[in-house]
Design an enzyme around this catalytic site. Structure first.
Site, PDB file in Angstrom:
ATOM      1  N   GLU A  50      21.292 117.255   6.986  1.00  0.00           N
ATOM      2  CA  GLU A  50      22.402 117.883   6.255  1.00  0.00           C
ATOM      3  C   GLU A  50      22.496 117.283   4.840  1.00  0.00           C
ATOM      4  O   GLU A  50      22.647 118.005   3.857  1.00  0.00           O
ATOM      5  CB  GLU A  50      23.686 117.622   7.049  1.00  0.00           C
ATOM      6  N   ASP A  73      19.984  99.200  15.263  1.00  0.00           N
ATOM      7  CA  ASP A  73      19.899  98.058  16.170  1.00  0.00           C
ATOM      8  C   ASP A  73      19.841  98.550  17.621  1.00  0.00           C
ATOM      9  O   ASP A  73      20.523  99.509  17.984  1.00  0.00           O
ATOM     10  CB  ASP A  73      21.166  97.206  15.959  1.00  0.00           C
TER      11      ASP A  73
HETATM   12  C1  GLC Z   1      18.973  93.072  17.634  1.00  0.00           C
HETATM   13  C2  GLC Z   1      19.018  92.219  16.393  1.00  0.00           C
HETATM   14  C3  GLC Z   1      19.383  90.814  16.779  1.00  0.00           C
HETATM   15  C4  GLC Z   1      20.750  90.839  17.417  1.00  0.00           C
HETATM   16  C5  GLC Z   1      20.767  91.784  18.620  1.00  0.00           C
HETATM   17  C6  GLC Z   1      22.164  92.059  19.076  1.00  0.00           C
HETATM   18  O1  GLC Z   1      17.957  92.720  18.482  1.00  0.00           O
HETATM   19  O2  GLC Z   1      17.796  92.292  15.734  1.00  0.00           O
HETATM   20  O3  GLC Z   1      19.369  89.937  15.691  1.00  0.00           O
HETATM   21  O4  GLC Z   1      21.099  89.544  17.856  1.00  0.00           O
HETATM   22  O5  GLC Z   1      20.224  93.043  18.263  1.00  0.00           O
HETATM   23  O6  GLC Z   1      22.825  92.877  18.172  1.00  0.00           O
END
Ligand code: GLC
Length: 571
Positions: free
Chosen positions: A286, A236
Site C-alpha cells: 500500500e 523479531d
Molecule cells: C531475538 C533477538 C534477541 C532477543 C529475543 C527476544 O532473538 O534477536 O536479542 O533477546 O529475540 O526478543
C-alpha cells in the site's frame, strides 16, 4: 548528490549509488527491488556511539557515525530496538512501541536520522518485536489490574494453574532464556492467582495473536514508523506469535532452553503466522503504491530447514528471512557447501533471495567462533568467511564491529554480565554481552572514542585493552586491515555485475577448497584446509582475504578472480 562534509571536516568519498532503486511511483516489480542484493549494516544502538556521555550509545551517535556506514559501502542500516523499555533484554522488552527511550534520544532526533539516511542514500530498517512486550506495557499492567476473565487478560496468555490451588504452571514448557515459560501473578485481591506465558523472560509476556486487538495494534505501529519515512522492518522471532491453540504439554519441554533456539513445535512455527505476514506485506505494498518506494520485511524466522524457511518468503509474505544455517555452520567445507546449496535451491525457488549473515547481536563473533590452533586462525577464517558471504547470491548483513575484526569478549567478570540468559540459568552458554561491547572508534585506551573523553560514565560494558588494535582510526590507516577488505569487497559488489543477485555454479577443486563461479566468470575459492592448495585460476586475484599472490591459495584464505573461461551460462 554532492558529497556531504562531515562535522569533523573530513570529506566523504561516497561509493557509487546502486542503480536499481525505483524512482517512479509505480509498483516496481519485486524482481528489481533494492533489498534483493542489498548489504545492510546492523547497528546495535546501545553500543555504537554515545554522544551524551552516559556510557550508552544513542541515536545522535548513530547520526554522527552514519558516514562510516556509507563509506564502508553498505546500502542501509538496521537499528536494534531503541523504543521505551525497562531494558531487561536491552530493548526487546518494549513498553511503548511508538516512542524513543530517553536513554537513546527522542522522536525529533529520530526524524533527523531519517533525513540523514535519505541524504546519504542509506535505507533505514527498524526492528519490530511482535511476539511479546514488556511487563511494563500499559496493556499488561491493565491485564494485571483487571483480574481473571477481564478482556485485558485475553490479549495475553493467562491461564489457571494446575495442581492443588493452581500452584503448578498450566503446561510444562520451559523458556528459551531459562526457567519455566510461565510466571504466576498476584491478583488484585492480594492472592496468588493465574499464570501468564513468556517464551523468553518473565518481563516479556507473550501476546495472544488470536486476539484481534493485537494484530490491529501492530498495524498501527508499522504505519507509525512508515509514516515517519522508514524503509522496512526486521521482524523479531518471526516464527513466533502463534502458539498451539490448546497449549498442550510438550514431550520435550526444555528443548528451547537446551538449544537456545525456537524448536518446540507447539510454541513456534504455527501455520496461522503466515496470515499475519500476508497482511503486513499488503500494508507495505500500500505504501509502495503511494510513493513507488519498495519497503522491506526481513524476518528472524529460525525454523528447522531451508525448505520451511522458504514458506516465510513466498511472494505475498515476508520479502526475506535471515538464513541462519550459514551463521550456525562450523568451519567445515562440507557443511558450508551443503547449507549454501540448500539455501540457493529452496529460497531462490520462492522468487526471494537468500539473506546471508555471519554475525549479529545474539551470536559469538566469527573471529572467536572460528578460532582454531594459533591466535591467527580465527581472524583469518573470519576474513575468509566474510569474502565468501559477500560473493554469494542475494543480500548480506554485516554486524557492527565485524568490519574492524572484533573478537568476542569472553572474559567479562560475572558481576558485569547483563544478559538475562546468564541471570536466569547461571550459565555462560549462549550469553551475548561479549558481542555487544561498545565499538572502538579511536585512540589507544577506553572508551576508544565510544563516549566523549570527559564522560561522567564508563561504557555500559568494559572494552578490553586489545580493542586498541581494532579502532576505526587504526583500521582505516592500515591498507591491509579487515576494514579495507570489507570496503573493497563492497565496492566490487557495486561495480561487478556478477556479484549480488544471480547464479552460482560449483567448480571441481582440490580437497579442502570450496570453489564456485558467479555469472560471467567471477570465481570465488575458499581454502578450508590446513595446507596451501593450488589456486583455481592462474594469476593474482582481484581480492583476497589474506596474502595471496596467485598460483597458491593459502589455508584459511578466500579469493575472488575474474576468469573468462569460467563463465556460467546456466540460469
Ligand atoms: C531475538 C533477538 C534477541 C532477543 C529475543 C527476544 O532473538 O534477536 O536479542 O533477546 O529475540 O526478543
Amino acid at each position: 548528490m554532492p558529497n556531504p562534509t562531515l562535522p569533523d571536516g573530513d570529506a566523504v568519498t561516497l561509493p557509487r549509488a546502486r542503480s536499481h532503486t525505483p524512482t517512479t511511483p509505480t509498483t516496481t516489480p519485486a524482481a528489481r527491488a533494492w533489498w534483493r542484493d542489498a548489504v545492510i549494516y546492523q547497528i546495535y544502538v546501545r553500543s555504537f556511539r554515545d554522544t551524551d556521555g552516559d556510557g550508552v550509545g544513542d541515536l545522535a551517535g548513530v547520526r554522527e557515525k552514519l558516514h562510516h556506514v556509507r563509506q564502508l559501502g553498505a546500502d542501509g542500516v538496521w537499528l536494534n530496538p531503541f523504543y521505551v523499555s525497562p531494558q531487561h533484554d536491552h530493548g526487546y522488552d518494549i513498553a511503548d512501541h511508538c516512542a524513543v527511550d530517553p536513554v537513546y534520544g527522542d522522536l525529533a532526533e529520530f526524524d533527523r536520522l531519517v533525513t540523514d539516511c535519505r541524504l546519504l542514500g542509506l535505507k533505514l530498517v527498524l526492528d519490530v518485536v511482535p511476539n511479546h512486550c514488556s511487563s511494563d506495557h500499559p496493556w499488561f499492567q491493565k491485564a494485571l489490574a483487571n483480574g481473571p476473565g477481564s478482556p485485558e487478560r485475553a490479549r495475553f496468555h493467562f491461564a489457571d494453574g494446575r495442581g492443588e490451588g493452581g500452584q503448578l504452571p498450566p503446561n510444562n514448557w520451559r523458556a528459551m532464556f531459562g526457567g519455566p515459560a510461565w510466571s504466576r501473578v498476584v491478583e488484585p485481591d492480594g492472592r496468588p492467582g493465574q499464570w501468564y506465558l513468556h517464551l523468553f523472560t518473565p518481563e516479556q509476556p507473550d501476546f495472544n495473536w488470536r486476539h484481534p486487538d493485537v494484530a490491529a495494534h501492530f498495524e498501527e505501529v508499522l504505519r507509525f514508523w512508515l509514516d515517519r519515512g522508514v524503509d522496512g522492518f526486521r521482524i523479531d522471532v518471526a516464527a513466533g506469535l502463534f502458539k498451539h491453540p490448546e497449549l498442550p504439554d510438550s514431550p520435550d519441554p526444555d528443548v528451547d532452553e537446551r538449544t537456545r533456539d525456537s524448536v518446540n513445535p507447539l510454541a513456534w512455527n504455527q501455520p496461522e503466522v503466515h496470515g499475519i505476514w500476508r497482511r503486513w506485506r499488503a500494508l507495505c505494498e500500500e505504501y509502495t503504491a503511494r510513493d513507488g518506494r519498495q519497503r522491506l520485511l526481513v524476518g528472524e524466522a529460525s525454523v528447522p530447514t531451508p525448505a520451511e524457511q522458504a514458506l516465510y518468503v513466498r511472494p505475498d509474505e515476508l520479502h526475506q528471512a535471515f538464513f541462519f544455517h550459514l551463521l550456525h555452520a562450523p568451519w567445515d567445507l562440507a557443511h558450508f557447501h551443503r547449507v549454501i546449496d540448500d539455501a540457493v535451491r529452496d529460497i531462490t525457488a520462492t522468487g526471494s533471495t537468500v539473506t546471508w549473515v555471519l554475525n549479529n547481536h545474539d551470536q559469538v563473533r566469527t573471529v572467536s567462533r572460528f578460532a582454531g590452533e594459533g591466535p591467527a586462525t580465527g581472524p583469518a577464517r573470519a576474513r575468509a568467511a566474510a569474502l565468501l558471504m559477500l560473493a554469494l547470491p542475494g543480500a548480506a548483513y554485516i554486524y557492527q564491529g565485524e568490519e574492524f575484526g572484533l573478537p568476542e569478549v569472553l572474559d567479562l567478570p560475572d558481576e558485569l554480565i547483563t544478559d538475562p540468559i546468564f541471570h536466569r540459568t547461571g550459565s555462560r552458554t549462549g550469553i551475548r554481552d561479549g558481542c555487544r561491547i561498545p565499538l572502538p572508534w579511536s585512540g589507544t585506551e577506553a572508551p576508544f572514542g565510544f563516549s566523549p573523553s570527559e564522560s561522567p560514565a564508563a561504557p555500559w560494558l568494559p572494552q578490553p585493552d586489545s580493542f586498541a588494535a581494532h579502532t576505526a582510526e587504526r583500521q582505516r590507516a592500515d591498507a591491509g586491515s579487515v576494514y579495507h577488505l570489507y570496503r573493497t569487497a563492497l565496492q566490487l559488489r557495486r561495480e561487478l555485475p556478477q556479484l549480488g543477485e544471480g547464479t552460482l555454479r560449483w567448480l571441481e577443486t582440490p580437497p579442502g577448497v570450496l570453489t564456485f563461479v558467479r555469472g560471467e566468470g567471477l570465481v570465488c575459492a575458499v581454502n578450508f584446509g590446513d595446507t596451501p592448495a593450488p589456486a583455481p585460476v592462474a594469476g593474482p586475484p582481484l581480492l583476497a582475504s589474506g596474502p595471496c599472490d596467485g598460483g597458491v591459495l593459502p589455508p584459511a584464505t578466500a579469493a575472488w578472480w575474474i576468469n573468462s573461461t569460467s563463465t556460467d551460462r546456466s540460469s
